[in-house]
Scaffold this active site. Structure first.
Site, PDB file in Angstrom:
ATOM      1  N   ASN A  18       3.918  -1.784  16.995  1.00  0.00           N
ATOM      2  CA  ASN A  18       3.334  -0.625  16.330  1.00  0.00           C
ATOM      3  C   ASN A  18       2.224   0.043  17.132  1.00  0.00           C
ATOM      4  OD1 ASN A  18       5.032  -1.068  14.177  1.00  0.00           O
ATOM      5  ND2 ASN A  18       3.528  -2.194  12.978  1.00  0.00           N
ATOM      6  N   ASP A  32      -9.350   7.220   9.006  1.00  0.00           N
ATOM      7  CA  ASP A  32     -10.257   6.171   8.516  1.00  0.00           C
ATOM      8  C   ASP A  32     -10.436   5.079   9.558  1.00  0.00           C
ATOM      9  OD1 ASP A  32     -11.800   4.920   6.279  1.00  0.00           O
ATOM     10  OD2 ASP A  32     -10.255   3.368   6.464  1.00  0.00           O
ATOM     11  N   ASP A  65      10.833   2.099   6.328  1.00  0.00           N
ATOM     12  CA  ASP A  65      10.443   0.696   6.403  1.00  0.00           C
ATOM     13  C   ASP A  65      11.674  -0.108   6.792  1.00  0.00           C
ATOM     14  OD1 ASP A  65       9.119  -1.797   6.122  1.00  0.00           O
ATOM     15  OD2 ASP A  65       7.844  -0.944   4.545  1.00  0.00           O
ATOM     16  N   VAL A  96       1.145   0.706   8.181  1.00  0.00           N
ATOM     17  CA  VAL A  96       1.807  -0.403   8.865  1.00  0.00           C
ATOM     18  C   VAL A  96       0.764  -1.376   9.383  1.00  0.00           C
ATOM     19  CG1 VAL A  96       3.785   1.011   9.547  1.00  0.00           C
ATOM     20  CG2 VAL A  96       1.832   0.830  11.082  1.00  0.00           C
ATOM     21  N   HIS A 105     -13.692   3.480   8.415  1.00  0.00           N
ATOM     22  CA  HIS A 105     -12.936   2.281   8.032  1.00  0.00           C
ATOM     23  C   HIS A 105     -13.456   1.727   6.703  1.00  0.00           C
ATOM     24  CE1 HIS A 105     -10.446  -1.335   9.644  1.00  0.00           C
ATOM     25  NE2 HIS A 105     -10.352  -1.232   8.327  1.00  0.00           N
ATOM     26  N   ILE A 142       0.828  -1.197   0.000  1.00  0.00           N
ATOM     27  CA  ILE A 142       0.000   0.000   0.000  1.00  0.00           C
ATOM     28  C   ILE A 142       0.867   1.254   0.000  1.00  0.00           C
ATOM     29  CG2 ILE A 142      -1.683   1.325   1.323  1.00  0.00           C
ATOM     30  CD1 ILE A 142      -2.794  -1.379   2.337  1.00  0.00           C
ATOM     31  N   ARG A 144      -4.341   0.918  10.810  1.00  0.00           N
ATOM     32  CA  ARG A 144      -5.068   0.320  11.920  1.00  0.00           C
ATOM     33  C   ARG A 144      -5.211   1.360  13.019  1.00  0.00           C
ATOM     34  NH1 ARG A 144      -7.515  -4.218  10.306  1.00  0.00           N
ATOM     35  NH2 ARG A 144      -7.393  -5.218  12.337  1.00  0.00           N
ATOM     36  N   GLU A 165     -12.878   1.080  17.476  1.00  0.00           N
ATOM     37  CA  GLU A 165     -13.844   1.398  16.423  1.00  0.00           C
ATOM     38  C   GLU A 165     -14.995   0.404  16.343  1.00  0.00           C
ATOM     39  OE1 GLU A 165     -11.824  -0.561  12.483  1.00  0.00           O
ATOM     40  OE2 GLU A 165     -11.069   1.377  13.124  1.00  0.00           O
TER      41      GLU A 165
END
Length: 335
Positions: A214, A261, A178, A208, A299, A159, A237, A266
């Protein structure tokens, strides 16, 4: 005849389950609209393979994994890229091979990232707020153009690479971070540290996976490094960004705005309706809705026809392969 049960098939996925079943008449494919949890795992008994997608965790104990093992289930196919709903350690302990759909449509998420970026940079939320008040003054909301800007991408995988190529076509300077560098992005992405990106990027966009490492990758310290003119976008995420720290940064004008998003917790609100009710059971989201420099989507970065079809059909392909003793290229936790 092989038997597959797909948990939590939503209405927009049904047509693709039907198409896959028609293409595999020697396989029985059943589905429900129930999430896979401790109180529903018994539905898997009698099936050869299990397919599922959900944002909440399967279980807080190993019992669910043991029951699947006892039913003779040897795999779990996720209809998503993220696998944080599954405890990989317990899955391995009970002989379950996990597969995901790592690239259902990088273009879908990249396009949504661009949508967020353009709405923020062109001050669309603020203009909409003015228009709703019949205020058509443009003063104070002049935009910059992408060719002037530096885009910082945290996570330059499938992505992130697609995002990089899109912004590069606008003439933007693209920074990336990265674990490894993609040689195909030579001349497009300049790899650097996260700290350098936070300090110099006009737009910081997160791409990620969710993992313990993370969790809250962007929090108080990272917001303090950002320019007050910078925007943050999260289409990865929710827990990657510390929501409370984001709200504080917006209130203190440490950043110019955010495109969100995904958000922590959520599952309390997304894919549900609270129309006609006084509020929603996620106060942080209510707060974000009150900012006119925040662009929100529920999302849906993945939510295109191509992406949904790929998610459904690839996960069913992987299920059939594994229960037939064939290898899959999408194994996360090989047993």
């Amino acid at each position: 005849m092989k038997k597959i049960l797909a948990f939590n098939i939503l209405d927009y996925e049904k047509e693709f389950v039907g198409q896959w079943a028609a293409e595999h008449p020697d396989v029985q494919v059943d589905f429900n609209q129930i999430e896979l949890h401790d109180d529903t795992v018994h539905l898997a008994e009698g099936y050869d393979g299990i397919d599922y997608r959900q944002r909440s965790k399967l279980s807080e104990t190993p019992d669910l994994y043991q029951k699947l093992h006892d039913y003779g289930i040897k795999q779990l196919a996720l209809r998503s890229a993220g696998v944080d709903s599954c405890n990989l350690k317990w899955a391995k302990q009970y002989g379950l091979t996990i597969t995901n759909v790592p690239s259902y449509s990088p273009e879908a998420v990249a396009e949504m990232t661009l949508t967020h970026a353009m709405n923020l940079v062109r001050h669309i939320p603020q203009f909409q707020a003015r228009i709703h008040k019949n205020d058509y003054i443009v003063e104070g909301l002049r935009s910059r153009e992408m060719s002037e800007m530096t885009i910082g991408i945290i996570g330059v995988g499938r992505i992130g690479s697609t995002v990089a190529r899109i912004f590069s076509r606008f003439g933007a300077t693209v920074l990336g971070n990265d674990f490894k560098q993609n040689p195909d992005l030579k001349g497009i992405v300049k790899y650097t540290t996260k700290e350098d990106i936070y300090q110099h990027a006009d737009i910081v966009t997160m791409h990620v996976y969710m993992s313990e490492d993370n969790y809250h990758m962007v929090s108080t310290h990272q917001f303090a490094l950002m320019k007050p003119s910078a925007f943050l976008i999260n289409c990865s995420r929710g827990p990657v960004v510390d929501t409370d720290a984001l709200i504080t940064a917006l209130k203190n004008k440490q950043i110019a705005g955010a495109g969100i998003d995904v958000i922590e917790d959520e599952t309390k609100i997304f894919n549900q309706t609270f129309e006609g009710q006084a509020g929603i059971p996620l106060k942080a989201y209510e707060t974000l809705k009150s900012f006119d420099n925040v662009f929100l989507t529920p999302h849906v970065a993945f939510y295109t026809d191509i992406a949904v079809e790929n998610m459904v059909k690839q996960s069913l392909d992987d299920t059939l392969k594994l229960i037939s003793g064939e290898p899959s290229d999408h194994v996360i936790n090989a047993v």
